[in-house]
Write a protein that holds these residues in place. Structure first.
Motif, PDB file in Angstrom:
ATOM      1  N   LYS A 152     104.859  91.890-112.016  1.00 37.81           N
ATOM      2  CA  LYS A 152     105.426  91.112-111.081  1.00 37.81           C
ATOM      3  C   LYS A 152     105.639  89.577-111.740  1.00 37.81           C
ATOM      4  O   LYS A 152     104.932  89.494-112.827  1.00 37.81           O
ATOM      5  CB  LYS A 152     104.538  90.799-109.862  1.00 37.81           C
ATOM      6  CG  LYS A 152     103.353  90.449-110.049  1.00 37.81           C
ATOM      7  CD  LYS A 152     102.398  90.237-108.939  1.00 37.81           C
ATOM      8  CE  LYS A 152     100.849  89.847-109.292  1.00 37.81           C
ATOM      9  NZ  LYS A 152     100.256  90.045-107.930  1.00 37.81           N
ATOM     10  N   LYS A 197     105.373  94.546-102.169  1.00 41.39           N
ATOM     11  CA  LYS A 197     106.851  94.208-102.518  1.00 41.39           C
ATOM     12  C   LYS A 197     107.334  94.768-103.741  1.00 41.39           C
ATOM     13  O   LYS A 197     108.357  94.997-103.780  1.00 41.39           O
ATOM     14  CB  LYS A 197     106.940  92.651-102.748  1.00 41.39           C
ATOM     15  CG  LYS A 197     108.479  92.091-102.850  1.00 41.39           C
ATOM     16  CD  LYS A 197     108.331  90.532-103.286  1.00 41.39           C
ATOM     17  CE  LYS A 197     107.790  89.755-101.984  1.00 41.39           C
ATOM     18  NZ  LYS A 197     107.976  88.374-102.227  1.00 41.39           N
ATOM     19  N   TYR A 198     106.358  95.092-104.636  1.00 42.04           N
ATOM     20  CA  TYR A 198     106.646  95.457-105.923  1.00 42.04           C
ATOM     21  C   TYR A 198     106.311  96.947-106.175  1.00 42.04           C
ATOM     22  O   TYR A 198     106.643  97.671-107.038  1.00 42.04           O
ATOM     23  CB  TYR A 198     105.862  94.716-107.125  1.00 42.04           C
ATOM     24  CG  TYR A 198     106.103  93.410-107.315  1.00 42.04           C
ATOM     25  CD1 TYR A 198     107.292  93.218-108.245  1.00 42.04           C
ATOM     26  CD2 TYR A 198     105.624  92.494-106.487  1.00 42.04           C
ATOM     27  CE1 TYR A 198     107.403  91.720-108.573  1.00 42.04           C
ATOM     28  CE2 TYR A 198     105.875  91.049-106.623  1.00 42.04           C
ATOM     29  CZ  TYR A 198     106.946  90.678-107.548  1.00 42.04           C
ATOM     30  OH  TYR A 198     107.056  89.278-107.760  1.00 42.04           O
ATOM     31  N   GLY A 217     109.062  97.785-110.424  1.00 39.24           N
ATOM     32  CA  GLY A 217     108.359  96.195-110.482  1.00 39.24           C
ATOM     33  C   GLY A 217     109.366  95.252-111.280  1.00 39.24           C
ATOM     34  O   GLY A 217     109.399  94.360-110.937  1.00 39.24           O
ATOM     35  N   VAL A 220     112.454  94.544-109.343  1.00 40.70           N
ATOM     36  CA  VAL A 220     112.285  93.585-108.219  1.00 40.70           C
ATOM     37  C   VAL A 220     112.164  92.144-108.807  1.00 40.70           C
ATOM     38  O   VAL A 220     112.524  91.297-108.323  1.00 40.70           O
ATOM     39  CB  VAL A 220     110.764  93.848-107.496  1.00 40.70           C
ATOM     40  CG1 VAL A 220     110.528  92.917-106.562  1.00 40.70           C
ATOM     41  CG2 VAL A 220     110.923  95.210-106.876  1.00 40.70           C
ATOM     42  N   MET A 221     111.364  92.097-110.213  1.00 39.29           N
ATOM     43  CA  MET A 221     111.287  90.722-110.640  1.00 39.29           C
ATOM     44  C   MET A 221     112.584  90.207-111.170  1.00 39.29           C
ATOM     45  O   MET A 221     113.033  89.167-111.067  1.00 39.29           O
ATOM     46  CB  MET A 221     110.326  90.997-112.143  1.00 39.29           C
ATOM     47  CG  MET A 221     110.074  89.508-112.609  1.00 39.29           C
ATOM     48  SD  MET A 221     108.810  89.870-113.932  1.00 39.29           S
ATOM     49  CE  MET A 221     109.565  90.983-114.973  1.00 39.29           C
TER      50      MET A 221
END
Length: 399
Positions: A152, A197-198, A217, A220-221
């Motif tokens: 993250k 979230k990740y 992840g 997402v980042m």
């Protein structure tokens, strides 16, 4: 201050006194060389505890301190310490060592001032270069059969010049079943681990997962980087934004098998940075075969040491040149090999000197150079001189 031990057994009683045991740390690290605690300044915090900025022999370092004595928190810090020391890599935070003070565990690592969760940092740095650095770190971790499980923005640090990103916080990392030859790896993977979230869909549902969960992840980042960009920056760097968005889309696919690997993410980022066409191509790096074989030095190779062993042929030729009286009177030292040192004169002559006592035993070609005591001789030079002496001796016998 006492150096920190490896992780304690899982069934150990709660409390720092039973989970922290002093032990020898890495060579070259002394916790007493750190600045006084009163001079530390807090620069971050988290569920594990707090992070302070201190100095190690005048150089800035980050000091991670546990604020919770629960065994799982202590184990997480120890796991972080083990991974950072085992996976030395330009894009993984460097660790110096750990120690115990007042019942708290501490970890000392290099000080990196910026974090990718900062909007200012995202707008100052090269976003694609940062993504390439994170992918490069994941290539190393995944190649060793491990999964990070906490990729993250908060765990990506950026150097002071905004040019290099480093992955940190391996407190949730673990070896994958079948990924290593170790027999102590738990075959069961923990479900629903890491920030919600990740989490990849398979992790959230408690299914079997692998290194592709880190890539989720990572995706997402990618979208978080875009969200933190200023409106003006998005317009100025529209092509870059489109690239990052598409990279994030590929990485966040629901099917783990459809996601690109860390190496493919790295290759796409490097292709973009170098101005290549068709950067978004997951199969751009098919792999290649080389003849490179890994090599490393495990024995002590410090200078000025005696050669302990010689080849059998050299040892035999040297022993033949020693007379019976010398063999009976000779008392070898355990620190020095029982061989003769053959020295070459400038005029081509050869002198044989007892390595133990430094006594000259023959002096052909009229040399009158005095000999006082033995000198340490490079092993390669010694072998060459021994070969030369053997050839000369053979020529004289032939005559």
């Amino acid at each position: 201050r006492r150096r920190m031990s490896p992780p304690a057994p899982a069934d150990a009683a709660r409390g720092p006194n039973t989970t922290l045991i002093p032990c020898d740390g890495p060579p070259g690290f002394d916790p007493d060389e750190l600045s006084a605690r009163e001079t530390w300044t807090q620069v971050g915090d988290g569920s594990f505890g707090k992070v302070f900025r201190g100095e190690l022999l005048g150089e800035p370092v980050a000091i991670k301190v546990t604020a919770n004595a629960r065994p799982d928190r202590i184990a997480g810090l120890k796991r972080d310490l083990w991974y950072l020391s085992s996976f030395a890599h330009p894009n993984i935070t460097r660790v110096y060592g750990g120690f115990i003070e007042d019942g708290d565990a501490h970890m000392v690592m290099e000080f990196i001032p910026h974090s990718l969760r900062s909007k200012r940092v995202v707008n100052e740095t090269n976003r694609v270069k940062v993504l390439a650095d994170v992918a490069r770190a994941l290539v190393r971790v995944h190649a060793m059969g491990h999964v990070h499980r906490d990729v993250k923005a908060r765990n990506v640090l950026v150097t002071e010049d905004y040019k290099t990103a480093k992955l940190t916080d391996f407190g949730l990392a673990r070896a994958l079943p079948g990924g290593t030859t170790r027999e102590d790896v738990n075959p069961r993977l923990t479900p629903k681990i890491g920030p919600p979230k990740y989490r990849a869909p398979e992790v959230e549902r408690g299914k079997t997962y692998d290194t592709s969960s880190d890539i989720y992840g990572y995706g997402v980042m990618c979208f978080q980087l875009i969200e933190q960009l200023r409106r003006k920056t998005r317009k100025t760097y529209a092509a870059e934004v489109d690239f990052i968005r598409e990279l994030g889309r590929l990485a966040m696919q629901k099917d783990p098998r459809a996601r690109p690997t860390a190496m493919q993410c790295l290759t796409m980022c490097m292709s973009w940075l170098r101005g290549g066409d068709d950067a978004i191509t997951p199969d751009i790096y098919p792999g290649r075969e080389t003849v490179r074989e890994k090599y490393w030095v495990h024995d002590a190779m410090d200078g000025g040491t005696w050669k302990q062993t010689v080849e059998a042929s050299h040892s035999q030729s040297a022993s033949e040149s020693i007379d019976d009286e010398d063999v009976e009177a000779h008392s070898p030292s355990p620190a020095v090999a029982d061989v003769d040192i053959i020295r070459c004169n400038d005029d081509g002559g050869v002198r044989s000197i007892d390595a133990q006592r430094g006594r000259k035993r023959e002096e052909p070609d009229g040399s009158d150079t005095p000999v006082s005591k033995p000198k340490r001789v490079n092993s390669t030079s010694t072998d060459l001189c021994q070969q030369t002496a053997g050839k000369i001796q053979g020529m004289r016998l032939a005559e």
